[in-house]
Design a protein around this motif. Structure first.
Motif, mmCIF file in Angstrom:
data_model
loop_
_atom_site.group_PDB
_atom_site.id
_atom_site.type_symbol
_atom_site.label_atom_id
_atom_site.label_comp_id
_atom_site.label_asym_id
_atom_site.label_seq_id
_atom_site.Cartn_x
_atom_site.Cartn_y
_atom_site.Cartn_z
ATOM 1 N N ILE A 106 2.452 7.325 -20.589
ATOM 2 C CA ILE A 106 1.636 8.292 -19.850
ATOM 3 C C ILE A 106 1.833 8.104 -18.353
ATOM 4 C CG2 ILE A 106 -0.738 8.984 -19.339
ATOM 5 C CD1 ILE A 106 -1.454 8.454 -22.217
ATOM 6 N N VAL A 107 1.904 6.857 -17.911
ATOM 7 C CA VAL A 107 2.180 6.573 -16.495
ATOM 8 C C VAL A 107 3.534 7.148 -16.095
ATOM 9 C CG1 VAL A 107 2.621 4.740 -14.818
ATOM 10 C CG2 VAL A 107 0.761 4.490 -16.468
ATOM 11 N N GLU A 108 4.550 6.938 -16.939
ATOM 12 C CA GLU A 108 5.909 7.370 -16.641
ATOM 13 C C GLU A 108 6.018 8.883 -16.497
ATOM 14 O OE1 GLU A 108 10.387 6.726 -18.559
ATOM 15 O OE2 GLU A 108 8.589 6.512 -19.799
ATOM 16 N N LYS A 109 5.251 9.607 -17.305
ATOM 17 C CA LYS A 109 5.316 11.064 -17.276
ATOM 18 C C LYS A 109 4.456 11.665 -16.166
ATOM 19 C CE LYS A 109 6.074 11.160 -22.264
ATOM 20 N NZ LYS A 109 5.465 11.426 -23.592
ATOM 21 N N ASP A 110 3.862 10.792 -15.345
ATOM 22 C CA ASP A 110 3.020 11.234 -14.230
ATOM 23 C C ASP A 110 1.768 11.940 -14.721
ATOM 24 O OD1 ASP A 110 3.550 12.960 -11.052
ATOM 25 O OD2 ASP A 110 2.409 11.168 -11.571
#
Length: 455
Positions: free
Chosen positions: A247-251
């Motif tokens: 979720i962090v990676e996908k902003d």
């Protein structure tokens, strides 16, 4: 069987090498279980089930190739492996033949029917207000075997047991529900040794009857004490998902690019730990073969880490935390929480309550919605009480908490000593896995409470 395993490992390593992949795994699973439910005094659903299968995954760059088959014998493995090799255009010879690498667990039948009937009668005998009783139990075992691209092999045996009760009480046409659930990483005997089923049922009845007498909750901004038995739901939903690396990676996360920043009160430390014995979200190794471990996500208010699986760790460079989990062999793993909780503090519950002049005590949380991008949330309170002059007063119903996860973390002004855990199933990306949420009592300043009264 050893010859078959050696041949399989050699074939798999060869296939991975020719594929020029970043990582890959063979995930074999064999499971079985029993379940039983009682509703309105009758046993409605009694059943047993078993399943087994293999999932094969290859990753190269942004590309993921996945295939699965039912069964863990040579035929199933060969079919899944050959599909993968064809899809990658890197056929590595004929895959090995052999018997099943995982035997299906054989669980003893548990005679819980008479016990559920007894509990139903006991609950009804305690109050004339009981309108409906629902009871359920389940017991299962899942054995997994993981072979990584380098030929390393990991195994894990996971036993789960669960008991739940829901009681509907009625007064003058008004219906209120009280529910409780206990679940552990253990067999049913272990669950019964640890928990008093009668006491759990009585607690569900108490909540239902208490809410029948509750008044409508006043609306407005107020201090809120989350009791330990509220179970950390707000931490899991409003904060935990936003710290999962995919979720962090996908902003999509409000916590993106904030490692090392102060995001919470100095009294708040949040941990995800899949290695705690007996908790519902625990495991020896995750579903990629990474050992479970204690991961401090927030340390005294400072964001220190995100949860990762092998794929997100490889892409982002974040440390590998052992949070790769999947619901079954049919699907690839995702970054998921395990046992996520706020570490206890040093303030007694009476002291927390005594510091609140006008507020709300939350004992049980219901459902809600969270936006991981902003951290905004809406949660329903299923059991709440007004606090006046430092004392718990009348029960209230209809309370709805609205706010923002990071904002709530910053507003924590007191952390209790009574760490409590609440088991559950967490859904994400179409998959559901066992988890545990936990917290001690928390005092949070100035939360917006929606209700049905302005008084």
């Amino acid at each position: 069987m050893t010859v078959f395993m050696d041949s399989l490992r050699d074939y798999w390593s060869s296939l991975c090498s020719r594929s020029e992949i970043v990582l890959g795994d063979l995930y074999l699973q064999s499971s079985s279980g029993h379940h039983m439910t009682l509703d309105d005094g009758r046993l409605e659903d009694i059943g047993s089930s078993s399943s087994s299968g293999v999932g094969v995954r290859l990753l190269r760059g942004e590309e993921t190739i996945y295939a699965s088959r039912n069964g863990t014998d040579g035929n199933a493995l060969r079919a899944a492996l050959e599909e993968i090799s064809i899809l990658r255009g890197c056929k590595a010879g004929r895959s090995p033949e052999g018997g099943s690498l995982l035997a299906t667990p054989v669980l003893p039948s548990v005679a819980m029917g008479d016990e559920l009937i007894r509990l139903d009668k006991k609950i009804r005998s305690l109050s004339s207000k009981v309108a409906q009783v629902s009871l359920a139990f389940s017991s299962s075992e899942k054995n997994v075997l993981i072979i990584r691209e380098d030929g390393s092999v990991c195994r894990d045996k996971r036993r789960y047991s669960m008991y739940s009760v829901s009681v509907v009480a009625e007064k003058n046409g008004d219906l209120q529900t009280g529910s409780r659930v206990v679940a552990q990483m253990t067999d049913i005997d272990g669950l019964l040794r640890k928990h008093d089923l009668d006491e759990i049922a009585s607690e569900a009845l108490r909540t239902a009857e208490t809410m029948l007498e509750a008044t409508l909750c006043p609306a407005g901004a107020m201090d809120v004490v989350f009791a330990g038995e509220a179970g950390g739901t707000i931490i899991h939903e409003a904060c935990g998902h936003g710290m999962e690396a995919d979720i962090v990676e996908k902003d999509f996360s409000v916590y993106r690019d904030r490692i090392g920043e102060v995001i919470a009160s100095p009294s708040v430390t949040i941990v995800d730990d899949g290695s705690i014995p007996g908790l519902y979200g625990s495991f020896e190794v995750d579903d990629e073969g990474t050992p479970s471990r204690r991961n401090v996500l927030v340390d005294k208010g400072v964001l220190r880490a995100y949860m990762t699986d092998r794929e997100t760790s490889e892409r982002t460079g974040f440390p590998l935390t052992g949070n790769g989990r999947r619901s079954s062999y049919r699907v690839p793993p995702q970054t998921r929480m395990s046992n996520t909780f706020v570490e206890p503090g040093e303030i007694a519950m009476d002291e927390l309550l005594g510091s609140v002049d006008n507020g709300l005590l939350v004992r049980q949380m219901g459902g809600g919605e969270v936006n991981p991008t902003s951290g905004d949330f809406v949660f329903h309170v299923t059991e709440g009480y007004l606090i006046k002059g430092g004392k718990v007063t009348i029960p209230v119903r209809g309370a709805i908490l609205t706010g923002n996860g990071p904002d709530v973390l910053r507003r924590v002004v007191g952390v209790g000593t009574d760490l409590r855990f609440l088991p559950g199933m967490c859904g994400k990306g179409g998959q559901s896995v066992p988890v545990t949420d936990g917290q001690p009592a928390l005092l949070v300043e100035n939360i917006t409470v929606g209700g049905s009264s302005t008084d």
